[in-house]
Design a protein around this motif. Sequence first.
Motif, PDB file in Angstrom:
ATOM      1  N   GLY A  51       0.808  -1.223   0.000  1.00 53.64           N
ATOM      2  CA  GLY A  51       0.000   0.000   0.000  1.00 53.64           C
ATOM      3  C   GLY A  51       0.833   1.261   0.000  1.00 53.64           C
ATOM      4  O   GLY A  51       1.733   1.429  -0.822  1.00 53.64           O
ATOM      5  N   ARG A  52       0.559   2.135   0.974  1.00 52.72           N
ATOM      6  CA  ARG A  52       1.219   3.443   1.002  1.00 52.72           C
ATOM      7  C   ARG A  52       2.645   3.418   1.566  1.00 52.72           C
ATOM      8  O   ARG A  52       3.279   4.456   1.698  1.00 52.72           O
ATOM      9  N   SER A  53       3.151   2.238   1.900  1.00 52.23           N
ATOM     10  CA  SER A  53       4.586   2.159   2.223  1.00 52.23           C
ATOM     11  C   SER A  53       5.382   2.181   0.916  1.00 52.23           C
ATOM     12  O   SER A  53       6.606   2.265   0.929  1.00 52.23           O
ATOM     13  N   ASN A  54       4.671   2.103  -0.202  1.00 52.45           N
ATOM     14  CA  ASN A  54       5.270   2.166  -1.543  1.00 52.45           C
ATOM     15  C   ASN A  54       6.339   1.084  -1.729  1.00 52.45           C
ATOM     16  O   ASN A  54       7.362   1.315  -2.378  1.00 52.45           O
ATOM     17  N   SER A  55       6.093  -0.065  -1.114  1.00 50.54           N
ATOM     18  CA  SER A  55       7.023  -1.189  -1.209  1.00 50.54           C
ATOM     19  C   SER A  55       6.253  -2.477  -1.407  1.00 50.54           C
ATOM     20  O   SER A  55       5.116  -2.610  -0.943  1.00 50.54           O
ATOM     21  N   VAL A  56       6.920  -3.422  -2.080  1.00 48.99           N
ATOM     22  CA  VAL A  56       6.435  -4.792  -2.086  1.00 48.99           C
ATOM     23  C   VAL A  56       7.311  -5.524  -1.079  1.00 48.99           C
ATOM     24  O   VAL A  56       8.545  -5.426  -1.131  1.00 48.99           O
ATOM     25  N   GLY A  60       6.243   1.983  -6.960  1.00 48.89           N
ATOM     26  CA  GLY A  60       5.547   3.275  -7.035  1.00 48.89           C
ATOM     27  C   GLY A  60       4.608   3.469  -5.849  1.00 48.89           C
ATOM     28  O   GLY A  60       4.584   2.677  -4.909  1.00 48.89           O
ATOM     29  N   LYS A  61       3.814   4.557  -5.935  1.00 49.60           N
ATOM     30  CA  LYS A  61       2.964   4.932  -4.806  1.00 49.60           C
ATOM     31  C   LYS A  61       1.663   4.120  -4.732  1.00 49.60           C
ATOM     32  O   LYS A  61       1.015   3.888  -5.730  1.00 49.60           O
ATOM     33  N   ARG A  62       1.316   3.761  -3.506  1.00 53.44           N
ATOM     34  CA  ARG A  62       0.110   2.991  -3.153  1.00 53.44           C
ATOM     35  C   ARG A  62      -0.034   1.739  -4.012  1.00 53.44           C
ATOM     36  O   ARG A  62      -0.906   1.609  -4.855  1.00 53.44           O
ATOM     37  N   VAL A  63       0.830   0.805  -3.694  1.00 58.79           N
ATOM     38  CA  VAL A  63       0.862  -0.446  -4.460  1.00 58.79           C
ATOM     39  C   VAL A  63      -0.196  -1.415  -3.920  1.00 58.79           C
ATOM     40  O   VAL A  63      -0.279  -1.648  -2.721  1.00 58.79           O
ATOM     41  N   TRP A  64      -1.037  -1.949  -4.816  1.00 59.44           N
ATOM     42  CA  TRP A  64      -2.121  -2.845  -4.406  1.00 59.44           C
ATOM     43  C   TRP A  64      -2.093  -4.199  -5.130  1.00 59.44           C
ATOM     44  O   TRP A  64      -2.217  -5.237  -4.514  1.00 59.44           O
ATOM     45  N   VAL A 106      -1.351   5.289  -7.182  1.00 60.86           N
ATOM     46  CA  VAL A 106      -1.227   6.750  -7.189  1.00 60.86           C
ATOM     47  C   VAL A 106      -0.183   7.228  -8.208  1.00 60.86           C
ATOM     48  O   VAL A 106      -0.314   8.302  -8.787  1.00 60.86           O
ATOM     49  N   SER A 107       0.839   6.416  -8.467  1.00 57.32           N
ATOM     50  CA  SER A 107       1.852   6.789  -9.472  1.00 57.32           C
ATOM     51  C   SER A 107       1.387   6.516 -10.895  1.00 57.32           C
ATOM     52  O   SER A 107       2.033   6.949 -11.847  1.00 57.32           O
ATOM     53  N   SER A 108       0.302   5.752 -11.034  1.00 60.42           N
ATOM     54  CA  SER A 108      -0.168   5.307 -12.360  1.00 60.42           C
ATOM     55  C   SER A 108       0.938   4.580 -13.131  1.00 60.42           C
ATOM     56  O   SER A 108       1.162   4.829 -14.312  1.00 60.42           O
ATOM     57  N   VAL A 139       1.242   3.457 -17.068  1.00 67.01           N
ATOM     58  CA  VAL A 139      -0.002   2.881 -17.617  1.00 67.01           C
ATOM     59  C   VAL A 139      -1.127   3.892 -17.468  1.00 67.01           C
ATOM     60  O   VAL A 139      -0.867   5.092 -17.352  1.00 67.01           O
ATOM     61  N   GLY A 140      -2.385   3.438 -17.469  1.00 63.03           N
ATOM     62  CA  GLY A 140      -3.527   4.348 -17.321  1.00 63.03           C
ATOM     63  C   GLY A 140      -3.632   4.884 -15.901  1.00 63.03           C
ATOM     64  O   GLY A 140      -2.784   4.607 -15.042  1.00 63.03           O
ATOM     65  N   LYS A 141      -4.715   5.624 -15.639  1.00 66.07           N
ATOM     66  CA  LYS A 141      -4.883   6.291 -14.348  1.00 66.07           C
ATOM     67  C   LYS A 141      -5.339   5.304 -13.257  1.00 66.07           C
ATOM     68  O   LYS A 141      -6.303   4.586 -13.435  1.00 66.07           O
ATOM     69  N   PHE A 142      -4.607   5.319 -12.160  1.00 69.32           N
ATOM     70  CA  PHE A 142      -4.895   4.461 -11.003  1.00 69.32           C
ATOM     71  C   PHE A 142      -5.011   2.970 -11.344  1.00 69.32           C
ATOM     72  O   PHE A 142      -6.076   2.365 -11.212  1.00 69.32           O
ATOM     73  N   PRO A 143      -3.890   2.368 -11.757  1.00 65.82           N
ATOM     74  CA  PRO A 143      -3.925   0.927 -12.023  1.00 65.82           C
ATOM     75  C   PRO A 143      -4.307   0.150 -10.763  1.00 65.82           C
ATOM     76  O   PRO A 143      -3.886   0.508  -9.662  1.00 65.82           O
ATOM     77  N   TRP A 144      -5.107  -0.879 -10.928  1.00 70.42           N
ATOM     78  CA  TRP A 144      -5.669  -1.609  -9.783  1.00 70.42           C
ATOM     79  C   TRP A 144      -5.314  -3.100  -9.877  1.00 70.42           C
ATOM     80  O   TRP A 144      -4.534  -3.604  -9.113  1.00 70.42           O
TER      81      TRP A 144
END
Lengths: 318, 271
Positions: free
Chosen positions: A244-249, A266-270, A287-289, A307-312
Motif C-alpha cells: 500500500g502506502r509504504s510504496n514497497s512490495v 511506485g505509490k500505493r501499491v495494491w 497513485v503513481s499510475s 499505464v492508465g490512471k490508477f492501475p488496480w
Amino acid sequence: MKQYFLVSACLCVFLSQNILAEPTGRIFITNEKGNTVSVINGETLEVESEIAIGERPRGIGISPDGTEVYVAVSEENLIAVFDPKTLKVLRKFESGSDPETFAVHPNGNIYISNEDDAKATVYNPRTGDLIAEIQVGLEPEGVAISPDGSKVIVTSESTNMLHVITVPGNTITDNILVGSRPRAAVFTNNSKIAYATAEITGEIVKIDMENAKILKRSQLEDPKSKPKDVILSKDEKHIYVAGGRSNSVWLMDADTLEVIKGIPVGKRVWGLAITKDGSRVFSTDGVSSTVSVIDTSTNEVIKTIAVGKFPWGVIIDD
Amino acid sequence: MLTKNINLLLFSLGLLLFAPFCISAETIEINFAYVGKQDNSALLGVQQGLYEANLQGQFLGQNYNLDIITPANAFNHDYSKYIAVLTAVDLKTFNKMTNHLPDTAVFNLNLDDDSLRRSCLANALHTIPSARMKSDAVAQWQQKEPGSNVTAQAWHGDFVKFAARDLNKRFKKKQGQTMDDDAWAGWAAVKMTSDSVAREKISDAKHMLIHLKTDLSFDGQKGSNMNFRETGQLRQLMILVEDGKIVAEAPVRGVAKPPTLDSLGLLNCEK
C-alpha cells in the motif's frame, strides 16, 4: 476410412485450439480511474494498447483455457469479456451490484465479491447465468480459489473475516476472524495453506485450510504498510505482499512470515501477479499510475511502466 | 402402524418445539442501551451499527439487540443486561450517567465539551471529537493555507477514502439520509463494541470497558487504527470542509508533528 481420419484430425486441431489457447504473454492492467485496460507486451515490457472497458474497472481474471479475459466493471455492475489475442471486447454481462474482485474456478465459473450487497455471486461467464448467491459479511473484497477447486475464500473487509465457501455446495463452512479489513488471499498449490492480508492492522496471516485455523500471524512494522495483494513465489518459499502506502512490495519468508526485503515500487501499491515461470512479479502502483516489474532472482525493480490512471488489478496471460 | 405414525408425529413435533432452543443455546444475546432523543442522527448511526453487528453476528452465533430509553426515564431503568450504554444527552445528564453506571462503558455520541475530556471520567468514551480537536485541525490547515475559512468535522457524506465511500453508501441506503458526525459517532461506538465481542469473546460490561479503554484496535473507516486516550477521547482523523466541500484531512500533512493523531485535542487529564 481416409475421410474418417481427416475428420478426426480436424477435430483434434479444433479441440486443442479450444482447450488451450496459445498464451499471448501479455500483461493486462485495469485502470480504476482511467476506465481502461492497459496491455503490456511481455517481452518488450512496453504498453502496446489500451482498451476502453467501462467505468471503474477493478478485478481481472482469465478463463482456464486462456481464450477470454474478464474484467469487473464496478460502476456499471457488469463483467466485461475481451479476447486476449484480438483485444476486442466480446460481450458484457450483468454481475450483481458493484462487482469488485473475482476469481476464476478451474471449472470456468467465476466467484465475484459484490461489495455493496454483502454477497458473493457465482456466474458462468460463458452464458452470463447466475449459478449461486452466497450471503457474506460487509464489504466483501478478496476472492481466492484453491487450485483443487474445493474451497473459495471471500474476505469481508468490514466484518473482518475470511468466509470459507465449499464447492460444489457453494455454502459457507467456516468463518475465520482475522485483523481489520482483510483484503486478499492466496492458496498454496496443494490447496492446504492460505495466506491473507489485513489492511488496517497491517497483518499477514497464514491459515491451515483443512482445519480453518490460523497458524501464524505477522504485523508489518512500517505503519504506512496497509497490505493488499499477496502472492506466492514459484517454489512457495516466499510470499510477496503489496504494501500500500509504504510504496514497497514486501518479500517475506512463507514459513516464518518474517520480512526479508522491502522492494521500493511506485505509490500505493495494491495489485500483484507473478509469471508462471516465477521469474517476474508485476505490481500496480495506483497513485503513481505505473506498473513495476520485479526480477525475482534479485528482487529488484527492473522496469517501471507508465499505464492508465490508477492501475488496480493485474493478470498475466502466460 | 398407527402407533408408529403417531410416535413419529410426536417425535417431529418435539423436534419442531426444541429446534429454536437448540439454536438459541448456541447464540449469545448482546444488548445495547441508547439513551437520548429518538429523532437524533446519533440513533440512526447506532441502528446502522446494530444492523452491521448482526450481519457479522450471524456467522459467529451472536445476536445484537437495542433498547431505546428516553432521557426522562434514564435513571429509573435497570441497566444490568447491557454490554455498553450509548448516549446523546446534555452534559449534566451525561455526567450523571457515568456516575450511575461506574462499571459500564458510557459512550458520548454528541458532546464536544473539552471539560468532559479534561475530567477523565473512567467509564466515559467519546467517539465524537472534542471542540479542541476541531480548533486544532482548523489551526493546522490555516498554518498551511492562511486565511482559509474551514470547519472541521468527524465525518462527511462525500468522504470516499479508506472505504468511507462504502460506509456512506450503505448508511444512506439503509437510513435514508447522509451520515453526519453524530451518526458516525453512534455507528463507531456500536461497531467497536461488537468487533470486540466477536474478536475477544467479551460479553460482560466491566471487561468490555477495560478492553475498549486499554486494548482497542478499531477500523472506523477513516484509515488509521483507532484507540482511546486516557481522557476517554477516541483518536481520529478530522475532515476539513469549506463551503460544504472536503478540502483536506487533519492531521495536516507537513504541519502536524508525530504521533500525528495526538496533534488534535487535549492529551492530559486535570490534575
